[in-house]
Structures are given as structure tokens and as C-alpha cells.
Design a protein around this motif. Structure first.
Motif, PDB file in Angstrom:
ATOM      1  N   TRP A   1       0.779  -1.167  -0.145  1.00  0.00           N
ATOM      2  CA  TRP A   1      -0.412   0.056  -0.377  1.00  0.00           C
ATOM      3  C   TRP A   1       0.860   0.970   0.352  1.00  0.00           C
ATOM      4  CZ3 TRP A   1      -5.388   0.961  -0.425  1.00  0.00           C
ATOM      5  CH2 TRP A   1      -5.777  -0.134  -0.320  1.00  0.00           C
ATOM      6  N   ARG A   2       1.972   1.105   0.413  1.00  0.00           N
ATOM      7  CA  ARG A   2       2.800   2.701   0.376  1.00  0.00           C
ATOM      8  C   ARG A   2       3.321   2.567  -1.024  1.00  0.00           C
ATOM      9  NH1 ARG A   2       4.208   6.698   4.190  1.00  0.00           N
ATOM     10  NH2 ARG A   2       5.751   6.975   3.886  1.00  0.00           N
ATOM     11  N   ASP A   3       3.754   1.773  -1.499  1.00  0.00           N
ATOM     12  CA  ASP A   3       4.396   2.038  -2.860  1.00  0.00           C
ATOM     13  C   ASP A   3       3.500   1.994  -3.797  1.00  0.00           C
ATOM     14  OD1 ASP A   3       6.554   0.468  -2.624  1.00  0.00           O
ATOM     15  OD2 ASP A   3       6.301  -1.519  -2.513  1.00  0.00           O
ATOM     16  N   SER A   4       1.511   2.124  -3.383  1.00  0.00           N
ATOM     17  CA  SER A   4       1.258   2.274  -4.540  1.00  0.00           C
ATOM     18  C   SER A   4       0.657   3.819  -4.202  1.00  0.00           C
ATOM     19  CB  SER A   4      -0.095   1.401  -4.338  1.00  0.00           C
ATOM     20  OG  SER A   4      -0.980   1.193  -3.584  1.00  0.00           O
ATOM     21  N   GLN A   5       0.277   3.990  -2.738  1.00  0.00           N
ATOM     22  CA  GLN A   5       0.374   5.664  -2.021  1.00  0.00           C
ATOM     23  C   GLN A   5       0.979   6.249  -1.082  1.00  0.00           C
ATOM     24  OE1 GLN A   5      -4.133   6.049  -1.712  1.00  0.00           O
ATOM     25  NE2 GLN A   5      -3.762   4.082  -3.119  1.00  0.00           N
ATOM     26  N   GLY A   6       2.142   5.786  -1.487  1.00  0.00           N
ATOM     27  CA  GLY A   6       2.849   6.940  -0.986  1.00  0.00           C
ATOM     28  C   GLY A   6       2.389   7.243   0.897  1.00  0.00           C
ATOM     29  N   GLU A   7       2.665   8.624   1.058  1.00  0.00           N
ATOM     30  CA  GLU A   7       2.446   9.205   2.034  1.00  0.00           C
ATOM     31  C   GLU A   7       1.269   9.461   2.075  1.00  0.00           C
ATOM     32  OE1 GLU A   7       4.855  12.792   2.730  1.00  0.00           O
ATOM     33  OE2 GLU A   7       6.393  12.210   2.250  1.00  0.00           O
ATOM     34  N   ARG A   8       0.252   9.005   1.825  1.00  0.00           N
ATOM     35  CA  ARG A   8      -1.336   8.921   1.919  1.00  0.00           C
ATOM     36  C   ARG A   8      -1.522   7.688   3.191  1.00  0.00           C
ATOM     37  NH1 ARG A   8      -5.686  11.586  -0.883  1.00  0.00           N
ATOM     38  NH2 ARG A   8      -6.820  10.606  -0.337  1.00  0.00           N
ATOM     39  N   LEU A   9      -0.533   6.734   2.565  1.00  0.00           N
ATOM     40  CA  LEU A   9      -0.676   5.987   3.720  1.00  0.00           C
ATOM     41  C   LEU A   9       0.322   5.879   5.066  1.00  0.00           C
ATOM     42  CD1 LEU A   9      -1.827   3.179   5.098  1.00  0.00           C
ATOM     43  CD2 LEU A   9       0.493   2.183   3.806  1.00  0.00           C
ATOM     44  N   ARG A  10      -0.101   6.166   6.035  1.00  0.00           N
ATOM     45  CA  ARG A  10       0.500   6.709   7.490  1.00  0.00           C
ATOM     46  C   ARG A  10       0.008   6.150   8.289  1.00  0.00           C
ATOM     47  NH1 ARG A  10      -2.374  10.465   5.544  1.00  0.00           N
ATOM     48  NH2 ARG A  10      -3.613  11.810   7.212  1.00  0.00           N
ATOM     49  N   GLY A  11       0.303   6.182   9.653  1.00  0.00           N
ATOM     50  CA  GLY A  11       0.133   5.843  11.006  1.00  0.00           C
ATOM     51  C   GLY A  11       0.726   5.369  11.675  1.00  0.00           C
ATOM     52  N   VAL A  12       0.250   4.584  13.058  1.00  0.00           N
ATOM     53  CA  VAL A  12       1.046   3.784  13.899  1.00  0.00           C
ATOM     54  C   VAL A  12       1.194   1.969  14.526  1.00  0.00           C
ATOM     55  CG1 VAL A  12      -1.593   4.658  15.230  1.00  0.00           C
ATOM     56  CG2 VAL A  12       1.066   4.073  16.583  1.00  0.00           C
ATOM     57  N   MET A  13       1.875   1.698  14.635  1.00  0.00           N
ATOM     58  CA  MET A  13       1.847   0.415  14.917  1.00  0.00           C
ATOM     59  C   MET A  13       1.405   0.872  16.706  1.00  0.00           C
ATOM     60  SD  MET A  13       2.846  -1.003  12.265  1.00  0.00           S
ATOM     61  CE  MET A  13       3.015  -2.483  13.002  1.00  0.00           C
ATOM     62  N   HIS A  14       0.429   0.383  17.232  1.00  0.00           N
ATOM     63  CA  HIS A  14      -0.020   0.764  18.203  1.00  0.00           C
ATOM     64  C   HIS A  14       0.544  -1.124  19.842  1.00  0.00           C
ATOM     65  CE1 HIS A  14      -3.682  -1.003  20.497  1.00  0.00           C
ATOM     66  NE2 HIS A  14      -3.568  -2.571  19.375  1.00  0.00           N
ATOM     67  N   CYS A  15       0.432  -0.268  20.680  1.00  0.00           N
ATOM     68  CA  CYS A  15       0.593  -1.252  21.610  1.00  0.00           C
ATOM     69  C   CYS A  15       1.510  -2.106  21.001  1.00  0.00           C
ATOM     70  CB  CYS A  15      -0.318  -2.038  22.300  1.00  0.00           C
ATOM     71  SG  CYS A  15      -0.328  -3.271  23.602  1.00  0.00           S
ATOM     72  N   TRP A  16       2.670  -2.242  20.762  1.00  0.00           N
ATOM     73  CA  TRP A  16       3.747  -2.248  20.401  1.00  0.00           C
ATOM     74  C   TRP A  16       4.185  -3.164  21.085  1.00  0.00           C
ATOM     75  CZ3 TRP A  16       5.201  -3.712  15.576  1.00  0.00           C
ATOM     76  CH2 TRP A  16       6.385  -4.032  15.416  1.00  0.00           C
ATOM     77  N   SER A  17       4.563  -4.954  20.493  1.00  0.00           N
ATOM     78  CA  SER A  17       5.051  -5.567  21.538  1.00  0.00           C
ATOM     79  C   SER A  17       6.034  -6.391  19.916  1.00  0.00           C
ATOM     80  CB  SER A  17       3.994  -6.842  21.424  1.00  0.00           C
ATOM     81  OG  SER A  17       3.794  -7.104  20.819  1.00  0.00           O
ATOM     82  N   GLY A  18       6.589  -5.918  19.301  1.00  0.00           N
ATOM     83  CA  GLY A  18       7.984  -6.340  18.029  1.00  0.00           C
ATOM     84  C   GLY A  18       9.804  -6.263  18.417  1.00  0.00           C
ATOM     85  N   THR A  19       9.915  -6.763  17.832  1.00  0.00           N
ATOM     86  CA  THR A  19      11.763  -6.758  17.948  1.00  0.00           C
ATOM     87  C   THR A  19      12.315  -5.342  17.812  1.00  0.00           C
ATOM     88  OG1 THR A  19      12.719  -8.053  15.958  1.00  0.00           O
ATOM     89  CG2 THR A  19      11.328  -8.966  17.900  1.00  0.00           C
ATOM     90  N   PRO A  20      13.236  -5.163  17.724  1.00  0.00           N
ATOM     91  CA  PRO A  20      14.120  -4.431  17.324  1.00  0.00           C
ATOM     92  C   PRO A  20      14.277  -4.331  15.753  1.00  0.00           C
ATOM     93  CG  PRO A  20      15.155  -4.537  19.179  1.00  0.00           C
ATOM     94  CD  PRO A  20      13.908  -6.555  18.957  1.00  0.00           C
ATOM     95  N   GLU A  21      14.514  -5.509  15.008  1.00  0.00           N
ATOM     96  CA  GLU A  21      14.133  -5.266  14.065  1.00  0.00           C
ATOM     97  C   GLU A  21      12.850  -5.697  13.043  1.00  0.00           C
ATOM     98  OE1 GLU A  21      15.069  -9.245  10.034  1.00  0.00           O
ATOM     99  OE2 GLU A  21      14.671  -9.636  11.995  1.00  0.00           O
ATOM    100  N   GLU A  22      11.912  -5.577  13.401  1.00  0.00           N
ATOM    101  CA  GLU A  22      10.739  -5.541  12.991  1.00  0.00           C
ATOM    102  C   GLU A  22      10.300  -4.217  13.249  1.00  0.00           C
ATOM    103  OE1 GLU A  22       8.669  -9.864  14.281  1.00  0.00           O
ATOM    104  OE2 GLU A  22       7.826  -8.541  15.759  1.00  0.00           O
ATOM    105  N   THR A  23      10.366  -3.739  14.247  1.00  0.00           N
ATOM    106  CA  THR A  23      10.310  -1.992  14.806  1.00  0.00           C
ATOM    107  C   THR A  23      11.004  -1.764  13.226  1.00  0.00           C
ATOM    108  OG1 THR A  23      10.613  -2.355  16.741  1.00  0.00           O
ATOM    109  CG2 THR A  23      10.583  -0.393  16.138  1.00  0.00           C
ATOM    110  N   GLN A  24      12.009  -1.637  13.204  1.00  0.00           N
ATOM    111  CA  GLN A  24      12.807  -1.348  11.730  1.00  0.00           C
ATOM    112  C   GLN A  24      12.034  -1.351  10.596  1.00  0.00           C
ATOM    113  OE1 GLN A  24      15.760   1.219  12.257  1.00  0.00           O
ATOM    114  NE2 GLN A  24      14.657   2.016  10.440  1.00  0.00           N
ATOM    115  N   TRP A  25      11.266  -2.180  10.341  1.00  0.00           N
ATOM    116  CA  TRP A  25      10.514  -2.576   9.353  1.00  0.00           C
ATOM    117  C   TRP A  25       9.698  -1.456   8.572  1.00  0.00           C
ATOM    118  CZ3 TRP A  25       8.823  -8.449  10.149  1.00  0.00           C
ATOM    119  CH2 TRP A  25      10.188  -8.636   9.821  1.00  0.00           C
TER     120      TRP A  25
END
Length: 267
Positions: A150-174
Motif C-alpha cells: 500500500w505504501r508503494d501504491s499510495q505513498g504518504e497517504r498511507l500513514r499511521g501507528v503500530m499500536h501497543c507495539w511488542s515487536g523486536t528491534p528488527e521488526e520495529t525498523q521495518w
């Protein structure tokens, strides 16, 4: 004057329409006001909640809200759900996001149905140019793939938050690379939450948000309480300050600025 009196905090994810808050919501509000919570973003689980959340937002000027369908309720999506979401989002100025949406492979295995509902809501958010609130549990690679498309097709119209985040540092960077904000809840205060704490140290200041996800996940030192509440978001801010070697005032100021930017809030 104490720090709590001068700091402004924004709790970016609450569920205060839940039954747990019905007996004493006015008192709960007084407590969040006392500690400096100046705005709240009320999230949504399914369209059946629209009326109750909207009523709370109209009752309390500092409450804005999101509307959407949680992945664990994906089976409740029907032909009119998209229309219901779009209609309210376009007619109600207090709707500031679409969600919470996403994928949850921890509690459910209806992968295809969750994907369909997730992408339908991403389409609504991009069409209406609203941010999204993403729920991601045991599903980070799959969520990354969808959001990248979606980011590739919509650019900055796709924006938001990963809520209650529990991922690893690697996933966070994604998700940072995809332009998303990362929101930490009471889980960042838990003793054994090493991955979450490592992620909290690496998120750049301009992408950091705080939340309670109340009534769930009461933070330390309120861990023993069954019901979390918005006033406790200050404990999340305090833990982030400790982890990041910053003052709690700096965390409060930055996360408040970030929430205002993402959700177009005024304080």
C-alpha cells in the motif's frame, strides 16, 4: 507546581466505552485531567461500538476517535461495513483515524478473511486521507508485506501507528522504514519485556507515541489492578524516559507533538 501538573500527555489508544468504565467514568476523567492528559484517541473494535464511542467523544471535548474493525472481529465484516465506516468518517469531525485494524495470528487462524478486511480498511483510509491504527500480533512479516504494498501504491497517504507495539528491534525498523509511528503501552514497563524495551530505545523521537490500551495492560506500578485507565499513561512516559535517558518532560512534549501531527489534534 509538580511535573505532573505542567506536563501535557496524549493517550493515543483507549477503550473507555467498555463496561469496566461505566460505573465511574467521570472520576476516571478527573484523574486523567489531574495528571495532564489533554487529548485521547479512542480506538474501535467493531461498528457496533460507533454510537457509544461517538457519545463519549461528544461528552468529553478532549476525546477524538477512530472507527474500524479489529482483526479478531474480521468475521463481522459484511457488505455494508465499508459504507458505515466511510459515512461516519466523512460526517463526524471527531473521527481522526481508521482502525484499529491489522492482523492477529496469535488468537485466530482465519488468515484470508483477516487480510481481506485489513486491505479494505486501508483502502478507506487512503481514500479519505486518514491515518490508520494497526494491531499486529504474531503477524509482523505479513503486516509488513501488506503495508509495503500500500505504501508503494499510495505513498504518504498511507500513514499511521503500530499500536501497543511488542515487536523486536528488527521488526520495529521495518515499520519505521515504512513511515509509521510506534506506540508503546504498559507492556514496556513489564520486567521481562526485553524486546519491547530494546525497541523503545531505538525509535527516533519524532516517531514515538504513548498509550494505555485501557482497560488492558496496566503498567507497573499498577500491574496488580485489573483495570488500566488513561491517567496511567504517565507511567509509560516515565519508563520511556528511563530507557532512553531523557527527562519525562521531554518524552511528554515529544509524544504530544507527534500525536498532534499524526492525528491532527489541537491542544
Amino acid at each position: 507546581m509538580t511535573n505532573q501538573q505542567i506536563m501535557q500527555l496524549i493517550d493515543t489508544h483507549v477503550h473507555i466505552n467498555f463496561e469496566a468504565f461505566q460505573p465511574d467514568l467521570a472520576a476516571v476523567r478527573s484523574r486523567w485531567q489531574e495528571v495532564g492528559v489533554v487529548q485521547l484517541v479512542h480506538s474501535c473494535v467493531h461498528p457496533g461500538e460507533f454510537a457509544s464511542i461517538q457519545a463519549i467523544a461528544h461528552q468529553f471535548p478532549e476525546v477524538n476517535f477512530a472507527i474500524g474493525l479489529h482483526p479478531l472481529d474480521a468475521h463481522k465484516w459484511h457488505d455494508q461495513t465499508a459504507t458505515e465506516i466511510k459515512t461516519l468518517a466523512q460526517s463526524e469531525p471527531k473521527v481522526v483515524a481508521i482502525g484499529e485494524m491489522g492482523l492477529d495470528f496469535y488468537k485466530a487462524d482465519n488468515y484470508e478473511q483477516q487480510h481481506v478486511v485489513f486491505e479494505a480498511q486501508l483502502g478507506i483510509a487512503c481514500e479519505l486521507n486518514l491515518p490508520v491504527i494497526i494491531h499486529c500480533r504474531d503477524a509482523a512479516p505479513a503486516v509488513k508485506t501488506v503495508l509495503q504494498k500500500w505504501r508503494d501504491s499510495q505513498g504518504e497517504r498511507l500513514r499511521g501507528v503500530m499500536h501497543c507495539w511488542s515487536g523486536t528491534p528488527e521488526e520495529t525498523q521495518w515499520f519505521l522504514d515504512l513511515g509509521f509511528y510506534i506506540s508503546f503501552s504498559g507492556t514496556v514497563t513489564f520486567k521481562n519485556a526485553k524486546n519491547i524495551q530494546a525497541a523503545a530505545k531505538m525509535v527516533s523521537s519524532d516517531r514515538l507515541l504513548i498509550e494505555t490500551d485501557c482497560p488492558f495492560l496496566s503498567p507497573v506500578p499498577k500491574r496488580g489492578e485489573k483495570r488500566n485507565e488513561p491517567a496511567y499513561v504517565r507511567y509509560v512516559a516515565e519508563q520511556l524516559a528511563t530507557l532512553r535517558g531523557e527527562t519525562v518532560e521531554a518524552i511528554a512534549h515529544q509524544t504530544t507533538q507527534n500525536a498532534c501531527k499524526l492525528f491532527k489534534l489541537a491542544i
